[in-house]
Design a protein around this motif. Structure first.
Motif, short mmCIF file in Angstrom:
data_model
loop_
_atom_site.label_atom_id
_atom_site.label_comp_id
_atom_site.label_asym_id
_atom_site.label_seq_id
_atom_site.Cartn_x
_atom_site.Cartn_y
_atom_site.Cartn_z
N TYR A 176 0.88 -1.17 0.00
CA TYR A 176 0.00 0.00 0.00
C TYR A 176 0.91 1.22 0.00
N PHE A 177 0.85 1.99 -1.08
CA PHE A 177 1.86 3.02 -1.29
C PHE A 177 1.48 4.40 -0.75
N CYS A 178 0.21 4.65 -0.55
CA CYS A 178 -0.21 6.04 -0.33
C CYS A 178 -0.92 6.26 1.01
N ASP A 234 -7.35 6.34 -5.74
CA ASP A 234 -6.41 7.08 -4.89
C ASP A 234 -5.55 6.18 -4.03
N ILE A 235 -5.83 4.87 -4.04
CA ILE A 235 -5.08 3.95 -3.18
C ILE A 235 -4.03 3.22 -4.01
N GLY A 236 -2.77 3.58 -3.78
CA GLY A 236 -1.67 2.92 -4.49
C GLY A 236 -1.52 1.50 -3.97
N TYR A 237 -1.35 0.56 -4.88
CA TYR A 237 -1.41 -0.85 -4.48
C TYR A 237 -0.57 -1.72 -5.39
N GLN A 238 -0.01 -2.76 -4.83
CA GLN A 238 0.73 -3.73 -5.66
C GLN A 238 0.50 -5.15 -5.17
N HIS A 239 0.24 -6.05 -6.11
CA HIS A 239 0.18 -7.49 -5.85
C HIS A 239 1.04 -8.14 -6.93
N CYS A 275 -0.32 3.02 -9.27
CA CYS A 275 0.24 4.16 -8.54
C CYS A 275 -0.46 5.44 -8.97
N PRO A 276 -1.26 6.03 -8.10
CA PRO A 276 -2.02 7.21 -8.50
C PRO A 276 -1.11 8.42 -8.74
N CYS A 317 2.57 9.44 -1.71
CA CYS A 317 2.77 8.05 -2.13
C CYS A 317 4.25 7.72 -2.26
N SER A 318 4.59 6.47 -1.97
CA SER A 318 5.98 6.05 -2.12
C SER A 318 6.15 5.20 -3.37
#
Ligand code: GDP
Ligand code: MN
Length: 338
Positions: free
Chosen positions: A159-161, A291-296, A302-303, A310-311
């Motif tokens: 979760y980036f943001c 608006d929610i940065g996410y990675q799987h 990445c917004p 955000c990172s």
């Protein structure tokens, strides 16, 4: 100490004690995760980020589910990462085993076949139970009886943001049923009969289909009778448990389950959830959490234009989405993200 003010925005009032976070107006919601003991490290990674980016401000409980009891190490290590409550629940055996109408020999043959053609994890018995549980059982777990909302969290995701509002209040106050963050095209060989079975269901149960349902975005552009395989990437979901508990979804799940598609094929919870949401919810009640940065794994979102929040680094694809449909537009066709 989060309060709704008269403009229906959320303001922080420092004078109130933290306990009012648990006040009567708070959505009955939880972070839920189906996870194995062996995935403790990955779970801790997901938890650290979601706690840091969001939940330390909102203190929603974590509920962990497993097909076997959690170890003390798992419980202690996860509890240490949050000041919210943590619960550890075992999945009832009858929610995680072959139903009696499944022919075991035929299931074994399809495991072998799915393994040979290389459909992702299709050769694992447990993967079939997992997809079926996420499709038709998680919301029936007795521990969730007093909950209305969930956020699904997997081990090893990112979760980036910073998320500076209560997503569960957002869902409730806007009457949303389902929130997604990414769409994918999954391997269609894992669900060869899913679309025809779904169409047969819709024909036989037309009274259950929502009057404002829209399946158009799921149709192949060149052949409008076929499924384009577009699906919500269901390892990220923020949704209404009562939506899944509704008559339409229950009938649909049972229809698929009786046909054996979770075992003779590899029906995934992603396409099943997608088709269910498309049939039983209007598009206006489906929300893209852009608006929610996410990675799987290799898929990430990445917004752009959230400077300092955000990172992650938005790619040109991320940028293009936002040019296509500006941030201010309230709704966006899910198909645009596939
Ligand atoms: P993928 O995302 O489709 O590759 O599937 P995953 O292997 O990530 O599984 C999806 C979710 O179910 C993850 O949260 C896993 O931890 C969980 N999961 C999968 N299989 C099992 C299992 O046999 N037992 C338990 N307890 N969790 C499982
Ligand atoms: Mn996963």
């Amino acid at each position: 100490w989060l309060e709704e003010n008269s403009n229906n925005t959320y303001a922080v009032s420092r004078s109130l004690p933290q306990i009012s976070l648990l006040g009567r107006n708070r959505p009955r919601a939880a972070l839920i995760s189906l996870v194995r003991n062996s995935e403790l490290e990955g779970m801790m990674q997901s938890m650290r980020q979601l706690e840091f980016r969001w939940n330390r401000k909102y203190q929603y409980p974590w509920i962990f589910f497993n097909d076997e009891p959690f170890t003390e190490e798992f419980k202690t290590s996860t509890r240490n990462l949050t000041s919210a409550k943590c619960y550890y629940e075992v999945v009832p055996r009858e929610h995680w085993s072959l139903p009696e109408w499944i022919d075991e020999g035929r299931f074994m043959n399809s495991l072998e076949y799915l393994g040979t053609i290389g459909v992702g994890k299709g050769w694992m018995v447990s993967y079939h139970h997992m997809c079926r549980w996420n499709s038709g059982f998680f919301y029936k777990h007795p521990f969730l009886k007093n909950y209305d909302w969930y956020w699904r969290v997997e081990p090893d995701v990112h979760y980036f943001c910073d998320i500076d509002y209560d997503v569960f209040r957002f869902m409730r106050d806007n009457n949303m049923k389902y929130g997604f963050n990414m769409n994918i095209l999954d391997d269609a060989r894992s669900f060869p009969s899913l679309w025809t079975r779904t169409m047969a269901f819709a024909t036989a149960h037309s009274h259950l289909i929502h009057p404002e349902a829209d399946l158009g975005w799921l149709l192949e552009p060149t052949n409008g009778n076929e499924y384009n395989n577009c699906q919500f990437f269901s390892n990220f979901e923020i949704g209404s448990l009562n939506f899944w508990r509704g008559e339409g979804n229950e009938a649909y799940f049972n229809w698929l389950d009786k046909a054996g598609g979770f075992y003779y094929e590899r029906f995934g919870d992603a396409p099943v959830h997608t088709l269910s949401v498309a049939m039983f919810a209007p598009k206006s009640e489906i929300w893209f959490f852009r608006d929610i940065g996410y990675q799987h794994d290799i898929n990430h979102h990445c917004p752009p234009h959230r400077e300092g929040k955000c990172s992650c680094q938005p790619t040109s694809m991320d940028e293009n989405f936002y040019k296509l449909v500006p941030l201010e537009s309230p709704q966006r066709k899910p198909a645009d993200t596939c």
